[in-house]
Design an enzyme around this catalytic site. Structure first.
Site, mmCIF file in Angstrom:
data_model
loop_
_atom_site.group_PDB
_atom_site.id
_atom_site.type_symbol
_atom_site.label_atom_id
_atom_site.label_comp_id
_atom_site.label_asym_id
_atom_site.label_seq_id
_atom_site.Cartn_x
_atom_site.Cartn_y
_atom_site.Cartn_z
ATOM 1 N N CYS A 1 -51.772 43.462 -36.309
ATOM 2 C CA CYS A 1 -52.156 43.905 -34.973
ATOM 3 C C CYS A 1 -51.471 45.223 -34.606
ATOM 4 O O CYS A 1 -51.862 45.894 -33.671
ATOM 5 C CB CYS A 1 -51.876 42.818 -33.944
ATOM 6 S SG CYS A 1 -50.240 42.140 -34.072
ATOM 7 N N HIS B 1 -42.951 55.987 -46.758
ATOM 8 C CA HIS B 1 -43.634 55.248 -45.714
ATOM 9 C C HIS B 1 -43.738 53.765 -46.085
ATOM 10 O O HIS B 1 -43.440 52.893 -45.268
ATOM 11 C CB HIS B 1 -45.020 55.847 -45.474
ATOM 12 C CG HIS B 1 -45.721 55.268 -44.292
ATOM 13 N ND1 HIS B 1 -45.455 55.658 -43.004
ATOM 14 C CD2 HIS B 1 -46.661 54.291 -44.201
ATOM 15 C CE1 HIS B 1 -46.194 54.951 -42.171
ATOM 16 N NE2 HIS B 1 -46.944 54.113 -42.872
#
Lengths: 268, 431
Positions: free
Chosen positions: B52, B101
């Site tokens: 989410c 990342h």
């Protein structure tokens, strides 16, 4: 030789204390590991120094004040290591080592070899001194845990976590540790002092009350007796009990100071 | 290889919830997209992390931009969001930055709540899904296993995931700093509000039992006590119960404090010095501030809990800096390893090529020397091998060094060109 080995031990304790305090503030596991390893190394050197001194002098090295303090430190460090293992209070040495060092370095060098009882080194004196010293070592730990309790209690009460907050054990565990060290120290202290008084009562007469070491020992015993009975009978816990432990330790320091500064029957 | 590794996506940092929620797709759809991306040859390897708070595509592609467009066109198509809407919200990183990342995301350094533990599991799930779709190759495999290892190290070597960052968990953690263990501690819940119930449940989850409930409306107290498997007590007995329990949670709607310093002091007598932890989550407060001055009593209201949470967050941020430098070191190590891998095929084919020439020439020479004895044959063998090794030495060293310096690809081209190695092995282990 024993002086050199002793200095090595002392240096190890100093660095260990610094590392332990630093690990508490900056919370680095590496630092606390270093502190523990140095403490163990220092303690082993210290053991060697005591043995060497005993061999050199050809007697048990507990008869001068310096020797007595050294032995208290030795036992206190041992107990600290044991408590850290047994109770999982890994930050304990950050509070015990500075106290121990203050004791070790606080002895003025000129007075270091001051004899407590140079003439007699009979069996009962060794028992008297030995028991009292075990008691004192446990009281060093008692003081350390009381300080820890108060610091942590203050941080929790103030509702603002300070830099010590995160690495401290729970209040309940600290309170239990304070109680346990006092309970352990008290019988040794009581029997040790009682032996001293009983024996001196016969020989010294009125000098017993004017001997500063004997007098302050009695005061110290009374404070600790009050603390212990408060805990057992009055169910004192936490802050009040901790304050009393600290008061007791202040009298303990005065007692040692009196032993150094004034020459009563102990010193003659 | 590392140059063709990329990550593209959007997260809570770049995209509002209104967009993120539109991109949530089910597993079957994800499988379809993964299969499509590799099936058409847009990506050599690909996986999609979809939570989410972030939707990210990790992959290996000749043209990362194209792969990114294709992936998000399909992700958006599900709810009818066009690529032009998504494009400005997307970030892309490739090479060592993509590695960094991946490591940061898995270590929860990029999470909305710094150090929250769920993200690692979500990345692992995404990896497993891609594996089951057979879209994971050697590059993503080594990237992700390293990312999981780094995340584990960050969690164990730093305190970025420690110390509560929610008010209800902060209360439990505080209780642990007062009491040694929470097992068998008892809780008194004063007031039957939802907040109080939640807090009590939180304590129950961490081992505190039993629970007592006191409420002005007795029926509501009984109802709640049943829900919590606790005991309802009459509201008038509040302070006699308080003398027994360890933790008190107050959450009544009373306009004035209902717990005063004098009341608690009375209850303390029977406690024999046992500490009492009072959590006052009511606003206005149910507990008089002076109660906190009593020895062995610790009162935390909502603000106090929040200030502990703030301190814990500061603590996590401080630890995050250590975690970042740990990640940086790991990225450098990983990039080195990946780069040293990319020159291996070229070195191998160069060696094979020269070996081929050597063997052919040696065979030819030997057919012309039928009288050669074993010693001569061995001498020729050694001679040819020596020459080949001497020739190989310089380009091999050059390739290894340049890959470490980060421009291996250029030298792969040069050497392939010079020795006529052809293009088939230049793409490295992933091809």
């Amino acid at each position: 030789v024993n002086a050199v080995v002793f200095d090595i031990a002392l240096t190890a304790y100093i660095v260990a204390a610094a590392a332990a305090l630093a690990s508490l503030v900056w919370r680095r596991d590496g630092l606390s590991r270093l502190a523990r390893e140095l403490t163990v190394a220092g303690w082993l050197c210290h053991t060697a120094a005591i043995v060497l001194r005993g061999v050199e002098l050809g007697r048990v090295p507990v008869l001068t004040l310096a020797e007595a303090v050294s032995l208290v430190i030795w036992m206190a460090v041992f107990l600290d290591l044991w408590v850290e293992r047994r109770y999982g209070v890994t930050t304990f040495n950050a509070f015990v080592l500075p106290v121990v060092l203050a004791l070790g370095l606080g002895l003025p060098t000129g007075l270091r070899d001051l004899a407590l009882e140079p003439r007699a080194s009979s069996g009962w004196i060794l028992v008297h001194v030995g028991l009292v010293l075990v008691g004192l070592a446990a009281l060093v730990l008692n003081f350390g845990s009381a300080i820890m309790y108060l610091l942590q209690e203050r941080q929790i009460k103030a509702r603002r976590p300070g830099s010590f907050y995160y690495r401290m054990p729970s209040l309940e565990r600290l309170d239990r540790l304070t109680q346990a060290t006092l309970t352990a120290a008290f019988p040794f202290l009581t029997v040790g002092l009682a032996l001293g008084f009983a024996r001196a009562g016969r020989g010294w007469g009125r000098d017993l009350l004017t001997d500063p070491l004997a007098f302050f020992s009695l005061v110290m015993w009374l404070v600790y007796a009050a603390t212990l009975s408060g805990r057992v009978i009055g169910h004192w816990r936490g802050r009040r009990a901790a304050y009393f432990s600290i008061a007791g330790f202040c009298v303990l320091l005065v007692t040692l100071g009196a032993g150094v500064l004034f020459q009563g029957r102990h010193g003659s | 290889v590392i140059e063709r590794l990329f990550v593209a996506g959007l997260s809570h940092r770049t995209a509002p919830i209104a967009v993120r929620e539109q991109l949530v797709v089910d597993e079957d759809k994800l499988r379809e997209i993964l299969g499509d991306l590799t099936g058409r040859g847009t990506c050599a390897e690909v996986m999609i992390v979809s939570t989410c708070n972030r939707v990210e595509v990790y992959g290996v592609a000749e043209v990362p931009g194209e792969a990114r467009g294709a992936a998000f066109r399909q992700l958006g198509a599900h709810r009818g969001i066009g690529l032009p809407t998504l494009e400005p919200l997307l970030y892309s990183k490739d090479g060592a930055e993509a590695v960094q990342h991946a490591f940061r995301v898995a270590s929860s350094l990029d999470s909305m709540v710094l150090g929250e533990p769920q993200i690692l599991g979500q990345v692992k799930d995404a990896f497993a899904l891609a594996q089951s779709c057979r879209t994971v190759g050697p590059v993503l495999h080594s990237l992700m296993s390293q990312a999981f290892a780094v995340a584990k190290r960050v969690r164990s070597d730093t305190e970025v995931g420690r110390h509560a960052v929610s008010v209800s968990f902060a209360a439990v953690e505080l209780a642990r700093r007062i009491f040694d263990a929470l097992d068998g501690r008892s809780v008194l819940l004063v007031g039957a509000g939802e907040m109080g119930e939640l807090a009590a449940r939180h304590f129950q989850d961490h081992g505190t039992l039993p629970v007592y409930v006191a409420n002005r409306t007795a029926s509501r107290a009984q109802e709640l006590a049943r829900d919590l498997a606790g005991t309802a007590v009459p509201f008038e007995d509040l302070f006699s119960v308080m003398a027994q329990v360890d933790i008190v949670i107050t959450s009544t709607a009373a306009p004035e404090p209902i717990v005063t310093s004098a009341d608690v002091a009375g209850a303390l007598h029977a406690r024999r010095g046992r500490p009492l932890f009072i959590i006052d989550i009511a606003v206005p407060r149910n507990v008089e501030p002076a109660v906190n001055d009593l020895d062995n009593v610790f009162v935390y209201d909502v603000d106090a809990l929040r200030s502990v949470v703030d301190a814990n967050l500061r603590e996590r941020r401080r630890e995050a800096q250590r975690a970042e430098s740990l990640v940086e070191r790991e990225v450098a190590k990983f990039a080195d390893r990946l780069r040293s891998l990319e020159v291996v095929p070229t070195i191998v084919s160069l060696r094979e090529k020269l070996e081929e020439i050597r063997k052919a020439e040696l065979a030819r020479t030997l057919t012309r020397l039928p009288a050669a004895d074993e010693a001569t044959r061995q001498a020729l063998e050694a001679l040819s091998q020596g020459i080949v090794n001497k020739i190989l030495h310089a380009p091999t060293v050059k390739l290894r060094d340049s890959s470490k310096a980060g421009h291996g690809l250029r030298w792969i081209e040069v050497i392939s060109e010079l020795f006529g190695l052809g293009g088939k092995d230049r793409s490295g282990p992933s091809a």
